[in-house]
Design a protein around this motif. Structure first.
Motif, short mmCIF file in Angstrom:
data_model
loop_
_atom_site.label_atom_id
_atom_site.label_comp_id
_atom_site.label_asym_id
_atom_site.label_seq_id
_atom_site.Cartn_x
_atom_site.Cartn_y
_atom_site.Cartn_z
N ARG A 68 11.13 -1.88 11.24
CA ARG A 68 10.37 -1.56 10.02
C ARG A 68 11.03 -0.43 9.23
O ARG A 68 11.66 0.46 9.79
CB ARG A 68 8.93 -1.21 10.36
CG ARG A 68 8.14 -2.41 10.89
CD ARG A 68 6.66 -2.19 10.76
NE ARG A 68 5.90 -3.38 11.11
CZ ARG A 68 4.61 -3.56 10.89
NH1 ARG A 68 3.91 -2.58 10.33
NH2 ARG A 68 4.01 -4.67 11.23
N ARG A 69 10.82 -0.50 7.92
CA ARG A 69 11.31 0.54 7.00
C ARG A 69 10.17 1.00 6.10
O ARG A 69 9.23 0.25 5.83
CB ARG A 69 12.45 -0.02 6.14
CG ARG A 69 13.65 -0.53 6.91
CD ARG A 69 14.37 0.60 7.63
NE ARG A 69 14.68 1.71 6.76
CZ ARG A 69 15.76 1.76 5.96
NH1 ARG A 69 16.64 0.76 5.99
NH2 ARG A 69 15.99 2.81 5.20
N LEU A 70 10.28 2.23 5.61
CA LEU A 70 9.36 2.70 4.57
C LEU A 70 9.94 2.27 3.24
O LEU A 70 11.03 2.70 2.85
CB LEU A 70 9.21 4.23 4.64
CG LEU A 70 8.62 4.80 5.93
CD1 LEU A 70 8.48 6.32 5.80
CD2 LEU A 70 7.28 4.16 6.27
N SER A 71 9.23 1.40 2.54
CA SER A 71 9.78 0.81 1.32
C SER A 71 9.98 1.83 0.22
O SER A 71 10.77 1.61 -0.71
CB SER A 71 8.89 -0.32 0.82
OG SER A 71 7.59 0.15 0.50
N CYS A 72 9.31 2.99 0.32
CA CYS A 72 9.49 4.02 -0.72
C CYS A 72 10.85 4.71 -0.59
O CYS A 72 11.34 5.31 -1.56
CB CYS A 72 8.36 5.04 -0.65
SG CYS A 72 8.22 5.90 0.94
N HIS A 73 11.49 4.65 0.61
CA HIS A 73 12.77 5.32 0.81
C HIS A 73 13.92 4.36 1.11
O HIS A 73 15.08 4.78 1.08
CB HIS A 73 12.66 6.35 1.94
CG HIS A 73 12.04 7.63 1.49
ND1 HIS A 73 10.68 7.79 1.34
CD2 HIS A 73 12.60 8.81 1.11
CE1 HIS A 73 10.43 9.03 0.91
NE2 HIS A 73 11.57 9.67 0.77
N GLY A 94 7.05 9.45 1.75
CA GLY A 94 7.32 9.09 3.14
C GLY A 94 6.37 9.73 4.12
O GLY A 94 6.72 9.92 5.29
N ILE A 95 5.16 10.10 3.65
CA ILE A 95 4.21 10.81 4.50
C ILE A 95 3.17 9.87 5.10
O ILE A 95 2.86 9.93 6.28
CB ILE A 95 3.50 11.93 3.70
CG1 ILE A 95 4.54 12.95 3.20
CG2 ILE A 95 2.43 12.61 4.55
CD1 ILE A 95 3.96 13.97 2.25
N CYS A 96 2.63 8.96 4.28
CA CYS A 96 1.50 8.14 4.73
C CYS A 96 1.92 7.00 5.64
O CYS A 96 1.17 6.57 6.51
CB CYS A 96 0.71 7.60 3.54
SG CYS A 96 1.60 6.35 2.54
N GLY A 97 3.12 6.47 5.42
CA GLY A 97 3.61 5.39 6.26
C GLY A 97 2.94 4.05 6.02
O GLY A 97 3.10 3.12 6.82
N ASP A 132 0.83 -1.19 0.00
CA ASP A 132 0.00 0.00 0.00
C ASP A 132 0.87 1.26 0.00
O ASP A 132 1.92 1.30 0.64
CB ASP A 132 -0.89 -0.01 1.25
CG ASP A 132 -2.04 0.98 1.14
OD1 ASP A 132 -2.18 1.61 0.08
OD2 ASP A 132 -2.81 1.09 2.11
N SER A 133 0.44 2.30 -0.71
CA SER A 133 1.11 3.60 -0.69
C SER A 133 0.18 4.62 -1.34
O SER A 133 -0.31 4.38 -2.45
CB SER A 133 2.44 3.55 -1.44
OG SER A 133 3.05 4.83 -1.46
N VAL A 134 -0.06 5.72 -0.64
CA VAL A 134 -0.97 6.73 -1.19
C VAL A 134 -0.31 8.10 -1.32
O VAL A 134 -0.93 9.02 -1.83
CB VAL A 134 -2.25 6.86 -0.32
CG1 VAL A 134 -3.03 5.57 -0.30
CG2 VAL A 134 -1.90 7.31 1.10
N CYS A 135 0.93 8.24 -0.85
CA CYS A 135 1.56 9.57 -0.85
C CYS A 135 2.56 9.73 -2.00
O CYS A 135 3.27 10.73 -2.05
CB CYS A 135 2.25 9.83 0.49
SG CYS A 135 3.69 8.79 0.80
N GLY A 136 2.61 8.77 -2.91
CA GLY A 136 3.52 8.89 -4.05
C GLY A 136 4.98 8.77 -3.68
O GLY A 136 5.83 9.37 -4.33
N GLY A 137 5.29 8.02 -2.61
CA GLY A 137 6.68 7.80 -2.25
C GLY A 137 7.32 8.95 -1.50
O GLY A 137 8.54 9.06 -1.44
#
Length: 427
Positions: A111-116, A65-68, A58-63
């Motif tokens: 845990r990591r944010l996969s977008c970053h 790192g805001i939505c988590g 899932d991701s809604v902030c376009g990478g």
């Protein structure tokens, strides 16, 4: 971020944090529980790898790192199935976006944010259920059938004689006397220490009227001030791939709530032998697998209890079944002997333990957890539960029972003889 002659087959890559020696400019990544895997250029965001492989994150902030919502976990250890050593250092360290998100909302250490998080080397990535767009639906229905209720936990409402200067009996002894006189509960001599510590408070708060939970007419496991007419139990089936649970009223047998979740151990191997191999290759790996499945069981218990509106202190009995390796790992027993012939079990007997002994911290801490007996090296307590439920050993006609799971089992027989066998079918 720069790459030195990547297109031409350079010797190294750097993003400002670390310089990585390159062999073919690519690193291997495997996502669990989907099992999808592939090779990608070093420096590729984990989220991009997932999207290209069709992994559900899932991701809604376009990478940004805001939505988590795109949180993942980097698995640690040697994974023989993939032929890699996975470690958190094979992913870039946390940068400013993740640190800012952590400061705002709190990001679990593992845990990591996969977008970053950038791919630096070979890794196995676990995608938690909370990060999946399309959640796994696990349904193992509890069939409606006639059951003669004989619960291990029984509730007794008692009026206890108040103490006086002429009677030196302690509060516990006067409670035993009340149980004997009012409920004909004889021979009861034991009480859980945590319950004993709170006994005097409960008696006085209830004006000497209390409800007592007794386990198998042998031991007091809970005392509440006043009248309480409900006690509950949870039944767990810990499978290799899924975990199912049913919440029951111990007085009526009614199933009040059901739920399920994926077994997070799948990140360490999709089948049982892969998990045994993980333990063999990673000293202490059995503790990781035990902690992982216990956390999943505790979290599932918490979810079901909350959905049913039941208080955790009223959850007094738990029953658990599973194949022998799941059985051993839940108990904290190293299953390595089950990895090869003669597939020796540490124990094949049924046993009762405290909830606190198996890490169940979302139910009453003095709840009793009963583990059904295993039958043989790879025929587990889940099969014993099926036999108790379907009762082929009481029938004249020949009965065949088939459990098609990651570890499949069959039972064949009637009242004259019952045979059981298992086979690894895969995830």
């Amino acid at each position: 971020m720069t790459a030195k002659d990547v297109a031409g087959g350079a010797a190294e890559w750097t993003d400002g944090y670390r310089t990585v020696p390159l062999k073919d400019n690519n690193a291997y990544v495997a996502f669990m529980p989907s099992g999808r895997r592939g090779r990608f250029p070093v420096g590729t965001p984990i989220l991009d790898c997932a999207r290209q492989l069709g992994v559900d994150i899932d991701s809604v902030c376009g990478g940004r790192g805001i939505c988590g919502r795109c949180q993942v976990v980097v698995a640690e250890g040697e994974f023989s199935k993939h032929g890699i050593q996975s470690t958190a250092t094979n992913v870039s360290p946390r940068g400013e976006p993740e640190n800012l998100f952590d400061a705002r909302k709190g990001l679990a250490p593992e845990r990591r944010l996969s977008c970053h998080a950038l791919l630096w080397g070979d890794v196995v990535i676990d995608v938690p259920e909370t990060s999946q767009v399309h959640k796994q639906v696990v349904r193992k229905r509890a069939e409606v059938r006639d059951i003669v209720m004989d619960p291990a936990i029984r509730l007794h409402y008692c009026v206890v004689e108040e103490p006086d200067m002429h009677n030196p009996l302690g509060d516990f002894e006067r409670l035993l006397k009340a149980l004997d006189e009012q409920w004909d509960v004889k021979g009861l001599e034991e009480i859980d220490m945590r319950v004993l510590r709170d006994l005097q408070t409960a008696l006085r708060k209830g004006d000497w009227k209390v409800t007592v939970a007794v386990h198998r007419s042998l031991r007091i496991t809970a005392v509440w001030p006043g009248f309480k007419d409900k006690a509950y139990g949870l039944a767990f089936d810990i499978g290799s791939t899924t975990i199912a649970a049913h919440l029951c009223d111990l007085q009526t047998g009614e199933v009040l709530e059901s739920g399920g979740t994926m077994n997070p151990q799948i990140r360490y191997g999709e089948d049982l032998m892969s998990r045994v191999s993980y333990i063999m290759m990673n000293p202490g790996g059995e503790q990781f697998l035990t902690d992982t499945v216990r956390r999943a069981v505790s979290d599932l218990a918490k979810d079901i209890i909350e959905q049913a509106g039941v208080t955790p202190d009223a959850l007094l009995n738990v029953t658990v079944v599973g194949n022998p390796i799941m059985h051993h790992l839940f108990l904290g027993i190293n299953p390595i002997e089950l990895g090869g012939a003669p597939f020796a079990l540490a124990t094949s007997s049924g046993m009762t333990v405290w909830a606190t002994e198996v890490g169940l911290d979302t139910v009453n801490e003095d709840a009793r957890v009963y583990m059904l007996p295993c039958i043989a090296g790879h025929v587990g307590s889940d099969t014993a539960g099926v036999i108790l439920s379907e009762e082929p050993h009481l029938r004249d006609e020949m009965t065949l029972i088939v459990d098609v799971g990651t570890n499949a089992e069959i039972v064949l027989g009637n009242r004259h003889k019952v045979l059981a066998a298992s086979s690894p079918t895969g995830p």
